[in-house]
Design a protein around this motif. Sequence first.
Motif, mmCIF file in Angstrom:
data_model
loop_
_atom_site.group_PDB
_atom_site.id
_atom_site.type_symbol
_atom_site.label_atom_id
_atom_site.label_comp_id
_atom_site.label_asym_id
_atom_site.label_seq_id
_atom_site.Cartn_x
_atom_site.Cartn_y
_atom_site.Cartn_z
ATOM 1 N N ALA A 138 2.968 11.717 -6.080
ATOM 2 C CA ALA A 138 1.659 11.085 -6.260
ATOM 3 C C ALA A 138 1.707 9.917 -7.234
ATOM 4 O O ALA A 138 0.884 9.000 -7.158
ATOM 5 C CB ALA A 138 0.649 12.126 -6.756
ATOM 6 N N SER A 186 4.852 1.526 -8.045
ATOM 7 C CA SER A 186 3.650 2.198 -8.567
ATOM 8 C C SER A 186 3.268 1.763 -9.976
ATOM 9 O O SER A 186 2.290 2.274 -10.517
ATOM 10 C CB SER A 186 3.849 3.723 -8.547
ATOM 11 N N TYR A 210 0.865 -1.195 0.000
ATOM 12 C CA TYR A 210 0.000 0.000 0.000
ATOM 13 C C TYR A 210 0.897 1.240 0.000
ATOM 14 O O TYR A 210 1.931 1.273 0.661
ATOM 15 C CB TYR A 210 -0.879 -0.014 1.254
ATOM 16 N N GLY A 211 0.534 2.274 -0.777
ATOM 17 C CA GLY A 211 1.363 3.469 -0.936
ATOM 18 C C GLY A 211 1.678 4.135 0.402
ATOM 19 O O GLY A 211 0.762 4.564 1.105
ATOM 20 N N ARG A 232 -1.142 7.853 -5.464
ATOM 21 C CA ARG A 232 -1.479 8.351 -4.132
ATOM 22 C C ARG A 232 -2.361 9.582 -4.361
ATOM 23 O O ARG A 232 -1.880 10.692 -4.523
ATOM 24 C CB ARG A 232 -0.198 8.673 -3.355
ATOM 25 N N PHE A 290 -5.139 5.506 -1.707
ATOM 26 C CA PHE A 290 -4.270 4.814 -2.665
ATOM 27 C C PHE A 290 -5.150 4.198 -3.752
ATOM 28 O O PHE A 290 -5.946 3.301 -3.461
ATOM 29 C CB PHE A 290 -3.499 3.747 -1.890
ATOM 30 N N SER A 315 0.171 7.563 2.365
ATOM 31 C CA SER A 315 -1.079 7.901 1.681
ATOM 32 C C SER A 315 -2.250 7.299 2.432
ATOM 33 O O SER A 315 -2.138 6.229 3.033
ATOM 34 C CB SER A 315 -1.063 7.353 0.251
#
Length: 229
Positions: A130, A136, A69-70, A113, A76, A73
């Motif tokens: 982001a 990502s 998980y980011g 994010r 996400f 953030s």
Amino acid sequence: MEEFVFPPPKPVCIPTDKGVKFPVRRIFCVGKNYADHVQEMGGDAKKDKPTFFTKPRDAIVLSGRDVPYGVQSDDFHYEGELVIALKSGGCSIAHENAMTHIFGFAAGCDLTRRDMQREAKQAGNPWDSAKAFDYSAPIATIKEMREVPQGILKTSINNKPRQEAPLSQMIWSVPEIIVALSGLFELKAGDLIFTGTPAGVGPLKIGDRVRVEIADLPVLDFKITDPKS
Ligand code: MN
């Protein structure tokens, strides 16, 4: 003998359906390339033109691997996307030559994010935090093909459909993206282009299973894990 300060990083490679590996050079992404997604983000699809940003190549995660998980953030998001894989490139590529540079296509996910993207938009700041963070850019096996895949892009979370749109809804087509990008950057073999996401983006939580299916391309599948464990 030439010596390095430290061992150079290994190439980032993606499997292909032909068994050979695709070594990644750069990752470009298109934003705002589906009208209904521009609207759900609060934009105006008639006025807002597609935009470009990049991710580092070590953001790649292969299908089947876990994605944390980011970090930092609370919002996400998944964005299922068709990815173009280039076998050659150039500057200011003509429309009639654009398709000749394509090795194939893959299903990808532009993890975002969203809370950081919202803040960046409001402040007029860059999107790197982001969009261009570690892990990502999950991507499936690349299918070697010369024609643009025709059909539906479908993203499901825990087997529930969240995004479902025909690829024909893209504002900039595959050759148009290659023309526009090559006017800004010299494209080369190994470049990947994430082509934007349709409506239906949304938040993920730890434990979620993400699946991106595009026409007859190999499926992208991954699980969101706790970044602290
Ligand atoms: Mn995207």
